[in-house]
Design a protein around this motif. Structure first.
Motif, short mmCIF file in Angstrom:
data_model
loop_
_atom_site.label_atom_id
_atom_site.label_comp_id
_atom_site.label_asym_id
_atom_site.label_seq_id
_atom_site.Cartn_x
_atom_site.Cartn_y
_atom_site.Cartn_z
N ASN A 48 0.92 -1.14 0.11
CA ASN A 48 -0.03 0.07 -0.10
C ASN A 48 0.96 1.12 0.22
N LYS A 49 0.62 2.10 -0.86
CA LYS A 49 1.35 3.43 -0.96
C LYS A 49 1.68 4.06 0.57
N VAL A 61 2.70 13.87 1.65
CA VAL A 61 3.05 14.96 0.43
C VAL A 61 4.23 14.48 -0.30
N TYR A 62 5.23 14.52 0.23
CA TYR A 62 6.46 14.20 -0.51
C TYR A 62 6.27 12.72 -1.30
N GLY A 63 6.08 11.81 -0.26
CA GLY A 63 6.04 10.48 -0.67
C GLY A 63 5.02 10.40 -2.02
N GLU A 70 5.90 13.39 -9.70
CA GLU A 70 6.47 15.00 -9.75
C GLU A 70 7.78 15.36 -8.93
N ARG A 71 8.26 14.43 -8.17
CA ARG A 71 9.39 14.61 -7.49
C ARG A 71 10.49 13.62 -7.50
N GLN A 74 16.41 12.58 -3.62
CA GLN A 74 17.72 12.42 -3.59
C GLN A 74 18.37 10.98 -3.17
N ARG A 75 19.34 10.73 -3.20
CA ARG A 75 19.86 9.50 -2.80
C ARG A 75 19.35 8.53 -1.48
N ASP A 76 19.51 9.51 -0.37
CA ASP A 76 18.98 8.90 0.85
C ASP A 76 17.71 8.62 0.89
N LYS A 77 16.75 9.44 0.20
CA LYS A 77 15.38 9.07 0.07
C LYS A 77 15.21 8.05 -0.84
N VAL A 78 15.70 7.70 -1.70
CA VAL A 78 15.78 6.47 -2.72
C VAL A 78 16.00 5.34 -1.93
N LEU A 79 17.05 5.53 -0.95
CA LEU A 79 17.38 4.30 -0.07
C LEU A 79 16.23 4.06 0.95
#
Length: 140
Positions: A48-49, A61-63, A70-71, A74-79
Motif C-alpha cells: 500500500n502506498k 505529501v512528499y511520498g 512529480e518529485r 535524492q539518494r538517501d530518500k531513494v534508499l
C-alpha cells in the motif's frame, strides 16, 4: 532481445559515431522512470502506498509526489524507499540507477552498512540504528 549493459558498453566502445550508436541501439536503453519502477513494486509485492511512505519515513505529501513522478528524490530518500518497498540488494541497486542516484558501493563504509541491512532484510529504523551506532549519518 535487448542487449545487456556490458554488451551495450562494448558496442559503444566500438562505435565510430555517437548518432548512429543512439539510433541503432534505441530499443536497448532503459526506459522506465523511478515512478514506474516503484509503482510496479507496489503491485508486485501487494503493498500500500501509504504504508510504504510511512515505513520509508517520508512525509505523505512528499511520498505521493515521488509515486506520481512529480518529485525525483535524492539518494538517501531513494534508499529510504527501498526499505519501505522491502527491496533486495539487486532491486535497490537498480532503483538507485534508475533514479540516477549512484549505486551503493561496498568500499564506502556507510554504503556497506546499508548493504548489510538490506541483505539482512531489516527495516529502515534498524538500519538507522546500525548507522548511528557505527558513527555514520542516518538515512533521512
Amino acid at each position: 532481445m535487448r542487449k545487456s549493459t556490458q554488451e551495450l558498453l562494448e558496442v559503444l566502445k566500438r562505435s565510430p559515431s555517437l548518432k548512429n550508436f543512439l539510433i541503432e541501439n534505441e530499443d536497448d536503453f532503459a526506459d522506465i522512470t523511478l515512478s514506474e519502477f516503484i509503482n510496479s513494486f507496489l503491485s508486485q509485492k501487494q503493498l500500500n502506498k501509504s504504508e510504504v511512505i510511512q515505513s520509508s519515513n517520508l512525509t505523505q505529501v512528499y511520498g505521493y509526489k515521488i509515486f506520481s513522478g512529480e518529485r525525483i528524490p535524492q539518494r538517501d530518500k531513494v534508499l529510504c524507499l527501498a526499505f519501505g518497498l522491502k527491496l533486495n540488494l539487486d532491486e535497490t541497486q537498480r532503483m538507485l540507477k534508475i533514479a540516477a542516484a549512484g549505486a551503493l558501493y561496498p568500499k564506502v563504509r556507510r554504503d556497506s552498512i546499508i548493504m548489510f541491512a538490506i541483505k539482512e532484510h531489516t527495516d529502515l529504523f534498524t538500519c538507522n540504528e546500525m548507522l548511528y551506532e557505527l558513527g555514520e549519518d542516518i538515512l533521512e
